[in-house]
Design a protein around this motif. Structure first.
Motif, short mmCIF file in Angstrom:
data_model
loop_
_atom_site.label_atom_id
_atom_site.label_comp_id
_atom_site.label_asym_id
_atom_site.label_seq_id
_atom_site.Cartn_x
_atom_site.Cartn_y
_atom_site.Cartn_z
N ILE A 33 -3.37 2.15 28.33
CA ILE A 33 -3.18 2.43 26.54
C ILE A 33 -4.06 2.41 26.49
N ALA A 34 -5.37 1.69 26.83
CA ALA A 34 -7.03 1.78 27.15
C ALA A 34 -7.54 2.42 27.92
N ASN A 35 -6.75 3.23 28.26
CA ASN A 35 -7.45 4.24 29.25
C ASN A 35 -7.05 5.14 28.83
N GLU A 36 -6.67 5.67 27.58
CA GLU A 36 -6.27 6.87 27.19
C GLU A 36 -6.61 6.51 25.33
N SER A 37 -7.94 6.77 25.85
CA SER A 37 -8.77 6.09 24.11
C SER A 37 -8.34 7.27 22.77
N GLU A 38 -8.57 8.23 23.80
CA GLU A 38 -8.29 9.16 22.21
C GLU A 38 -6.61 8.86 21.87
N TYR A 39 -6.47 8.68 22.88
CA TYR A 39 -4.44 8.25 22.03
C TYR A 39 -4.93 6.66 21.26
N PHE A 40 -5.05 6.18 21.69
CA PHE A 40 -5.65 4.88 21.08
C PHE A 40 -5.69 4.32 20.04
N LEU A 41 -7.00 5.84 19.52
CA LEU A 41 -7.53 5.98 18.60
C LEU A 41 -6.67 6.53 16.87
N TYR A 42 -5.89 7.47 17.75
CA TYR A 42 -4.85 7.46 16.06
C TYR A 42 -4.44 6.52 15.76
N ILE A 43 -3.94 5.45 16.28
CA ILE A 43 -3.24 4.11 16.46
C ILE A 43 -4.06 3.30 15.45
N LEU A 44 -5.21 3.06 15.74
CA LEU A 44 -7.12 2.32 15.65
C LEU A 44 -6.85 3.08 14.57
N ILE A 45 -7.24 4.62 14.56
CA ILE A 45 -7.50 4.92 12.61
C ILE A 45 -5.99 5.07 11.67
N GLY A 46 -5.38 4.73 12.12
CA GLY A 46 -4.17 4.50 11.19
C GLY A 46 -4.38 3.50 10.31
N GLY A 47 -4.29 1.82 11.44
CA GLY A 47 -4.55 0.54 11.03
C GLY A 47 -6.03 0.37 10.25
N GLY A 48 -7.06 0.89 10.08
CA GLY A 48 -7.98 1.47 10.11
C GLY A 48 -7.26 1.99 8.27
N SER A 49 -6.86 3.15 8.42
CA SER A 49 -6.49 3.71 7.24
C SER A 49 -6.35 2.31 5.87
N TYR A 50 -4.63 1.92 7.14
CA TYR A 50 -4.91 1.13 5.35
C TYR A 50 -5.37 -0.06 5.03
N LEU A 51 -6.36 -0.77 6.01
CA LEU A 51 -7.12 -1.46 5.14
C LEU A 51 -8.21 -0.76 4.24
N PHE A 52 -9.02 0.53 4.70
CA PHE A 52 -9.45 1.19 3.18
C PHE A 52 -8.77 0.92 2.80
N SER A 53 -7.91 1.42 2.17
CA SER A 53 -6.82 2.46 1.14
C SER A 53 -6.91 0.36 -0.07
N LEU A 54 -6.68 -0.73 0.79
CA LEU A 54 -7.30 -1.05 -0.33
C LEU A 54 -8.14 -1.70 -0.95
N PHE A 55 -9.23 -0.92 -0.53
CA PHE A 55 -10.42 -0.92 -1.79
C PHE A 55 -9.91 0.02 -2.81
N ILE A 56 -8.94 0.31 -2.64
CA ILE A 56 -8.57 1.85 -3.64
C ILE A 56 -7.18 1.57 -4.98
N ILE A 57 -6.57 0.86 -3.58
CA ILE A 57 -4.94 0.40 -4.05
C ILE A 57 -4.94 -0.78 -3.97
N LYS A 58 -4.98 -1.66 -4.90
CA LYS A 58 -4.44 -3.38 -4.82
C LYS A 58 -3.96 -3.43 -4.21
N PRO A 59 -3.90 -4.80 -3.74
CA PRO A 59 -2.40 -5.27 -2.92
C PRO A 59 -0.79 -5.78 -3.94
N TYR A 60 -1.85 -5.96 -5.27
CA TYR A 60 -0.26 -6.45 -6.08
C TYR A 60 0.50 -5.02 -5.80
N ARG A 61 0.10 -3.50 -6.10
CA ARG A 61 0.79 -2.57 -6.06
C ARG A 61 1.79 -2.37 -4.95
#
Length: 230
Positions: A33-61
């Motif tokens: 997968i590391a040889n396909e950086s664009e392919y891995f990027l979508y997974i990384l963006i997905g994980g990062g998006s959830y972490l970013f969402s925690l600043f908007i939607i608090k975990p207790y929600r």
């Protein structure tokens, strides 16, 4: 005395196996997968998006869904180990409290009791139903030529969701894995964590190898084992 000794031995057994599997994850990932950086990027963006969402939607929600998928994991592995599930309950009285449980019956057996104390009781901390569901949808949506690195928008969206839900699972698991959690009563807290770490490593290895082009990851994992044994 014997139980304590066996617990100590298996604690290190699961821990060493987990570290071994994590090395396998790195080896497979680095060769595929590391040889396909664009392919891995979508997974990384997905994980990062959830972490970013925690600043908007608090975990207790997320507490209702945390509890729902927690109990769902218990239920799935209860079925897989031959138990009969009688009751599945998830309820939240307020934003500051939560409640959920699963009642199941099974035939008394020392071996199955040992298995269920691990697989069923600790399932919510190593198994992510949403991630597995996204992986199944991703695999069944692939083109007929099994091009895992296809540029189809729907596949890229599924990769995003895989990353999003996997990081969600990690956050929920960490927040719920407390010493007072009754799921750890049958095996002990630190021993339970060592088994959870092993199972998390096992499932992560499966995700990486399945995501690798045409299951090529399994070849690299076998090569990794061969090198380690030499």
């Amino acid at each position: 005395m014997l139980k304590n000794i066996l617990g100590f031995v298996f604690f290190w057994f699961w821990l060493v196996l987990a570290l071994y599997l994590m090395l396998g994850v790195y080896f497979v990932f680095n060769n595929t997968i590391a040889n396909e950086s664009e392919y891995f990027l979508y997974i990384l963006i997905g994980g990062g998006s959830y972490l970013f969402s925690l600043f908007i939607i608090k975990p207790y929600r997320y507490r209702f869904w945390d509890t729902f998928f927690h109990e769902l994991s218990h239920t799935l592995f209860a079925f897989l180990t031959g138990a009969k599930v009688n009751k599945f309950v998830v309820s939240i009285d307020s934003l500051s409290s939560q409640n959920g449980f699963v009642e199941y019956q099974f035939k008394t057996s020392k071996i199955m009791g040992f298995i269920r104390s691990h697989l069923v009781s600790l399932a919510p901390y190593y198994f992510s139903p949403l991630t597995v569901m996204m992986m199944i949808i991703y695999y069944t949506t692939l083109p007929s030529n099994n091009d895992f690195y296809s540029d189809l928008p729907i596949l890229n969206g599924l990769l995003f969701m895989i990353g999003f839900f996997y990081v969600y699972h990690l956050r929920a698991s960490i927040s719920q894995a407390k010493p007072y959690q009754t799921d750890f009563n049958s095996v002990g807290y630190f021993y339970g964590l060592s088994f959870v770490f092993f199972m998390q490593s096992f499932f992560l290895l499966q995700f990486v190898t399945i995501l690798a082009y045409n299951f090529e990851g399994y070849y690299y994992f076998l090569e990794f084992i061969y090198r380690m044994l030499l």
